[in-house]
Design a protein around this motif. Structure first.
Motif, mmCIF file in Angstrom:
data_model
loop_
_atom_site.group_PDB
_atom_site.id
_atom_site.type_symbol
_atom_site.label_atom_id
_atom_site.label_comp_id
_atom_site.label_asym_id
_atom_site.label_seq_id
_atom_site.Cartn_x
_atom_site.Cartn_y
_atom_site.Cartn_z
ATOM 1 N N LYS A 14 -10.962 11.749 -50.314
ATOM 2 C CA LYS A 14 -10.882 13.175 -50.009
ATOM 3 C C LYS A 14 -9.830 13.439 -48.952
ATOM 4 N N SER A 15 -9.703 12.514 -48.005
ATOM 5 C CA SER A 15 -8.711 12.671 -46.933
ATOM 6 C C SER A 15 -7.342 12.121 -47.329
ATOM 7 N N LYS A 16 -7.233 11.638 -48.580
ATOM 8 C CA LYS A 16 -5.979 11.090 -49.110
ATOM 9 C C LYS A 16 -5.459 9.948 -48.243
ATOM 10 N N ILE A 17 -6.375 9.046 -47.904
ATOM 11 C CA ILE A 17 -6.031 7.868 -47.111
ATOM 12 C C ILE A 17 -6.041 6.658 -48.038
ATOM 13 N N LYS A 48 -6.878 8.681 -37.127
ATOM 14 C CA LYS A 48 -7.301 9.532 -38.227
ATOM 15 C C LYS A 48 -8.396 8.852 -39.043
ATOM 16 N N VAL A 74 -12.300 10.061 -39.568
ATOM 17 C CA VAL A 74 -12.936 10.230 -40.874
ATOM 18 C C VAL A 74 -14.246 9.437 -40.945
ATOM 19 N N SER A 80 -14.922 9.661 -48.759
ATOM 20 C CA SER A 80 -14.248 10.302 -47.626
ATOM 21 C C SER A 80 -12.779 9.915 -47.547
#
Length: 520
Positions: free
Chosen positions: A84-87, A111, A115, A81
């Protein structure tokens, strides 16, 4: 007075004959005792643990192992996750039942929480500056425990059923415990061995260069690998890739067989998806050892000679019995949690014999008392009621034998209670006949009216009891179910014998005799 229907008389006599045929094996030795078709005559009533003796096991699911596996899965989901969320993150790990990681600068705390809750809204997400900690809530744990226990009970049932154990009782106790009762089984060692195996089967690649001869228990593993012991040789170890290439969940069937050297082995068949994945892995790694891992131990590590798809063999230093048991546990599926045996008891047949003897005495005394009361109170009609009561007992025994129900000590109590309740319908009918006769009707007309007007009351009274017994069967467990089964069967047979058999006995007698006065 209606004429007697010859067809109905024949059907009644035939039903009594069938009842005698099905009930007889319980009183005499039958040559058909081992007949595999349960609907044919020759079967005896199955006796429960309290009557026949046997084994009692109390199992506990090791939920700590399950929670640890779920945390590993949760960590994998968190990793996916976040990517995918570019964290950006670092130091993702599990410690003390908590998944933690450190976020990189410039990322909103809200954010990240959004997520995490997107994975599961019941997760507990805590943060201290840039350190995040994620753990399961009580709702998560309750859901995991409930699902695990449901799966465990089903798989335990499958494994025991495949051994041919007759009428086992498997039920949940408390939150994480399972009670297993095995009537007639004096030595449960094989059952314990089967239930002690989680049977989690995985296919994992062995390290291409590090040989098993160079590995010991304390050897350091390169990244992505783990040291696993061999199943039959505790001094031999393998360096195995942590990644599971194909799991046992993709197993379709397993059966005991023999390999090319005529040694016992287990043949397996994968699902279409598993076969496709298995073929891709074996085709890509020809010449490399492929470990077959069962419950964290390497059963064998054959070298892939050619591409293999949906079928294969598990070989090793097995005996024939071990291949039978391994195939059994693989077919039934892996237990979702290791089972710990907390308690084991063996119930000797002496207790069962005493219970059966006491039950016979109670049944005999109850039967004699009821028959004596009916005879004294209603005379010749009481004799008809007693004949119907004997038919009722025959039908109960016959039905219990035919459906192969398990008779327990509470079940015997249900039969004794049914004997007392069985004559209630006759009492209602006879008292109604008295009222009609005293109102001025002829005896034959009073008999007909008494049966007709009492039927609705009898049906209503018995249906309410039947509903209560069905509720006990649906929501009860163990002894309560044993009581409710005999009670439901007894209610159904008593309605038939009281309304049908007693009526035709009375009609037959009244047709053959010149009845001018009430006979009770």
């Amino acid at each position: 007075m209606k004429s007697l229907s010859k067809i109905r008389i024949i059907l009644i006599l035939f039903s009594v004959f069938l009842g005698l045929v099905y009930a007889a094996p319980n009183f005499f030795n039958s040559s058909l005792q081992n007949n595999s078709i349960s609907l044919l005559p020759g079967k005896k009533i199955n006796l429960g643990l309290d009557l026949k003796g046997g084994s009692y096991l109390l199992l506990k699911a090791d939920m700590e192992v399950v929670f640890a596996e779920k945390l590993e899965s949760l960590m994998s989901d968190i990793r996916s996750s976040l990517r995918k969320s570019k964290i950006g993150y670092k130091k993702l790990k599990i410690k003390e039942n908590v998944v933690s990681f450190q976020m990189r600068r410039g990322i909103s705390v809200e954010k990240i929480k959004s997520v995490m809750l997107g994975i599961d809204k019941n997760l507990i997400v805590e943060n201290n500056t840039d350190i995040f900690k994620i753990k399961f809530s009580n709702a998560n744990k309750q859901k995991i425990t409930k699902t695990t226990m449901m799966q465990a009970i089903e798989i335990v049932r499958r494994r025991i059923d495949e051994t041919g154990t007759n009428e086992p009782s498997i039920q949940q106790q408390g939150i994480d415990r399972i009670i297993v009762q095995l009537p007639g089984l004096d030595d449960p060692s094989r059952i314990k061995k089967l239930l002690g195996k989680t049977a989690k089967l995985n296919f994992q690649l062995v390290h291409p260069t590090i040989l098993s001869e160079d590995i010991n228990e304390s050897s350091k593993s390169p990244p992505g690998y783990i040291v696993l012991p061999e199943d039959k040789n505790s001094d031999r170890f393998y360096m195995v890739n942590k990644r599971v290439m194909v799991s046992g969940e993709m197993l379709k069937d397993a059966s005991p067989t023999f390999d090319r050297n005529n040694s016992p082995s287990v043949s397996f068949q994968l699902t279409p998806l598993g076969g496709k994945k298995f073929g891709r892995v074996t085709g890509k790694h020809v010449g490399r050892a492929f470990a077959i891992v069962l419950d964290g131990k390497v059963v064998s590590a054959p070298v892939i000679q050619t591409q293999i798809f949906s079928t294969g063999q598990i070989t090793g230093a097995f005996s024939v019995q071990e291949t039978n048991d391994l195939a059994l546990v693989l077919r039934s599926g892996a237990l979702p949690a290791p089972m710990i045996i907390l308690e084991e008891r063996s119930v000797g047949p002496g207790l069962g014999s005493d219970s059966i003897s006491s039950g016979k005495i109670a049944s005999t005394i109850g039967l004699i008392a009821v028959m004596f009361f009916m005879l004294i109170t209603y005379g010749i009609f009481g004799i008809f009621a007693n004949i119907a009561l004997c038919c009722n007992i025959i039908f109960i025994i016959a039905l219990l034998s035919m459906i192969q129900a398990t008779l327990t000590l509470p079940g015997i109590a249900g039969i004794v209670l049914t004997m007392g309740m069985a004559v209630d319908a006759n009492v209602l009918i006879f008292e109604r006949i008295k009222e009609e006769f005293n109102a001025g009707r002829k005896i034959v007309d009073a008999i007909e009216a008494g049966f007709q007007r009492a039927i609705s009351t009898i049906v209503d009274a018995n249906l309410t009891t039947l509903f209560a017994a069905f509720a006990l069967f649906s929501f009860g467990s163990g002894p309560i179910k044993g009581f409710s089964v005999t009670l439901m069967i007894g209610i159904a047979t008593s309605m038939f014998t009281a309304i049908i058999i007693t009526k035709y006995l009375v009609l037959f007698y009244s047709k053959r005799k010149d009845i001018n006065n009430i006979l009770f």
